[in-house]
Design a protein around this motif. Structure first.
Motif, mmCIF file in Angstrom:
data_model
loop_
_atom_site.group_PDB
_atom_site.id
_atom_site.type_symbol
_atom_site.label_atom_id
_atom_site.label_comp_id
_atom_site.label_asym_id
_atom_site.label_seq_id
_atom_site.Cartn_x
_atom_site.Cartn_y
_atom_site.Cartn_z
ATOM 1 N N ASP A 25 48.460 53.198 37.360
ATOM 2 C CA ASP A 25 49.763 52.941 36.837
ATOM 3 C C ASP A 25 49.923 51.263 36.824
ATOM 4 O OD1 ASP A 25 52.632 52.893 35.963
ATOM 5 O OD2 ASP A 25 52.943 51.691 37.815
ATOM 6 N N THR A 26 49.409 50.805 37.863
ATOM 7 C CA THR A 26 49.207 49.258 38.212
ATOM 8 C C THR A 26 48.406 48.657 37.085
ATOM 9 O OG1 THR A 26 49.966 49.425 40.427
ATOM 10 C CG2 THR A 26 48.955 47.379 39.802
ATOM 11 N N SER A 32 45.118 43.626 37.247
ATOM 12 C CA SER A 32 43.500 44.249 37.157
ATOM 13 C C SER A 32 43.290 44.694 38.571
ATOM 14 C CB SER A 32 42.700 43.467 36.679
ATOM 15 O OG SER A 32 42.558 42.261 37.789
ATOM 16 N N LEU A 33 43.685 43.933 39.730
ATOM 17 C CA LEU A 33 43.215 44.451 41.016
ATOM 18 C C LEU A 33 41.738 44.749 40.991
ATOM 19 C CD1 LEU A 33 46.321 46.585 41.528
ATOM 20 C CD2 LEU A 33 45.976 44.420 42.891
ATOM 21 N N GLY A 34 41.044 44.086 40.257
ATOM 22 C CA GLY A 34 39.599 44.090 40.299
ATOM 23 C C GLY A 34 39.056 45.253 39.434
ATOM 24 N N PRO A 38 40.850 51.517 30.298
ATOM 25 C CA PRO A 38 41.645 52.493 31.198
ATOM 26 C C PRO A 38 40.831 52.798 32.281
ATOM 27 C CG PRO A 38 40.439 53.507 29.246
ATOM 28 C CD PRO A 38 40.152 52.052 29.174
ATOM 29 N N LEU A 39 41.563 52.829 33.483
ATOM 30 C CA LEU A 39 41.135 53.183 34.715
ATOM 31 C C LEU A 39 41.154 54.824 34.711
ATOM 32 C CD1 LEU A 39 39.938 52.688 37.550
ATOM 33 C CD2 LEU A 39 42.287 52.197 38.297
ATOM 34 N N VAL A 93 45.215 39.260 52.505
ATOM 35 C CA VAL A 93 46.041 40.375 51.891
ATOM 36 C C VAL A 93 45.617 40.593 50.584
ATOM 37 C CG1 VAL A 93 48.303 40.859 51.045
ATOM 38 C CG2 VAL A 93 47.900 39.439 53.354
ATOM 39 N N ALA A 94 45.614 42.141 50.232
ATOM 40 C CA ALA A 94 45.087 42.500 48.995
ATOM 41 C C ALA A 94 45.641 43.761 48.661
ATOM 42 C CB ALA A 94 43.254 42.946 49.310
ATOM 43 N N LYS A 95 45.482 43.935 47.247
ATOM 44 C CA LYS A 95 45.966 45.030 46.397
ATOM 45 C C LYS A 95 47.405 45.461 46.874
ATOM 46 C CE LYS A 95 41.694 45.891 45.301
ATOM 47 N NZ LYS A 95 40.898 44.705 44.903
ATOM 48 N N LEU A 96 48.279 44.406 46.610
ATOM 49 C CA LEU A 96 49.633 44.605 46.734
ATOM 50 C C LEU A 96 50.148 45.501 45.282
ATOM 51 C CD1 LEU A 96 52.437 44.692 47.992
ATOM 52 C CD2 LEU A 96 52.905 42.278 47.162
ATOM 53 N N MET A 97 50.656 46.654 45.345
ATOM 54 C CA MET A 97 50.988 47.259 44.248
ATOM 55 C C MET A 97 52.249 48.190 44.286
ATOM 56 S SD MET A 97 47.670 49.572 43.517
ATOM 57 C CE MET A 97 46.363 49.307 44.741
#
Length: 190
Positions: A25-26, A32-34, A38-39, A93-97
Motif C-alpha cells: 500500500d505504501t 518507494s522505501l527502497g 508494482p511491488l 530510523v527507517a521504513k516509517l509507514m
C-alpha cells in the motif's frame, strides 16, 4: 484508537503477510522505501520475514501499530542501532509507514514517539534518517522536532524509478527516559 507494540522476531515472521500488505500500500501510494512499483505481495512478505534474524539478534527493532477495532496493521517503523564500538549511542530510523486509510490521525507521530522512547531506554542519544525531499514525510519530521542536515540530489528513486533528492535529518534525544515511561515490548498503548 491504535496499539503500538514492538515486535519480537517470531511476531515479525507471523505478521509478514499483514506487514506486506502495508508495504505494498505504501509503495503503491508513491513512497518507494527502497522498492519499485508494482511491488508483489509475496516479495514484500519475504522481505519482512528476512528481517527476523536481525530482530532476534537486537540489530533491528520493529514496531507495528494495530488498529484496535479490526486488529489490522495500520503502521510500522524500524530502528537500526549502530554497531561500531564508537557509535553505539546512535541509530537509524527507517521504513516509517502508515496505511493510506489511517493517515492524518497522528499515527506516524505516535510510532516515532514509541521509537524515540525505546531508543533513550537503550542508551541511544542520536537518531538519523533520510526521506524524499518535498514529501509529506519531510514535513512530518520537521514538525516532530527533527533537524534538517541537508539534501542529496538524485539519491533515491520513487516507485516508478524517477530519481529524487533526499533530505537527511537528525534528532538529539535526552540521556534519560521520561519519568514514568514504560518502553517494554507490548506496552505502548496509544
Amino acid at each position: 484508537m491504535y496499539t503500538v507494540r514492538r515486535l519480537a522476531a517470531g511476531e515479525l515472521r507471523d505478521s509478514a503477510g499483514p506487514l506486506a500488505e502495508l508495504l505494498v500500500d505504501t509503495v503503491g501510494s508513491g513512497s518507494s522505501l527502497g522498492f519499485l512499483a508494482p511491488l508483489d505481495a509475496a516479495e514484500a512478505a519475504g522481505w519482512w520475514r528476512a528481517l527476523a534474524p536481525d530482530v532476534a539478534a537486537g540489530r533491528l527493532l520493529v514496531w507495528a501499530a494495530h488498529h484496535d477495532a479490526d486488529h489490522r496493521i495500520a503502521g510500522t517503523v524500524q530502528l537500526r542501532p549502530a554497531t561500531p564500538a564508537n557509535g553505539r549511542h546512535r541509530a537509524e530510523v527507517a521504513k516509517l509507514m502508515v496505511h493510506r486509510a489511517d493517515r492524518g490521525r497522528g499515527l506516524a507521530g505516535r510510532l516515532l514517539t514509541a521509537l524515540e522512547s525505546a531508543a533513550v531506554e537503550h542508551g541511544i542519544r542520536t537518531l538519523v534518517l533520510d526521506t524524499e525531499t518535498g514529501s509529506p514525510a519531510e514535513r512530518l519530521y520537521a514538525a516532530a522536532g527533527w533537524t534538517r542536515v541537508g539534501t542529496v540530489p538524485d539519491y533515491a528513486t520513487d516507485p516508478s524509478g524517477t530519481p529524487h533528492a533526499t533530505t537527511v535529518f537528525y534528532k538529539a534525544l535526552p540521556a534519560e527516559p521520561a519519568a514514568g515511561a514504560d518502553v517494554r515490548p507490548g506496552r505502548d498503548k496509544l
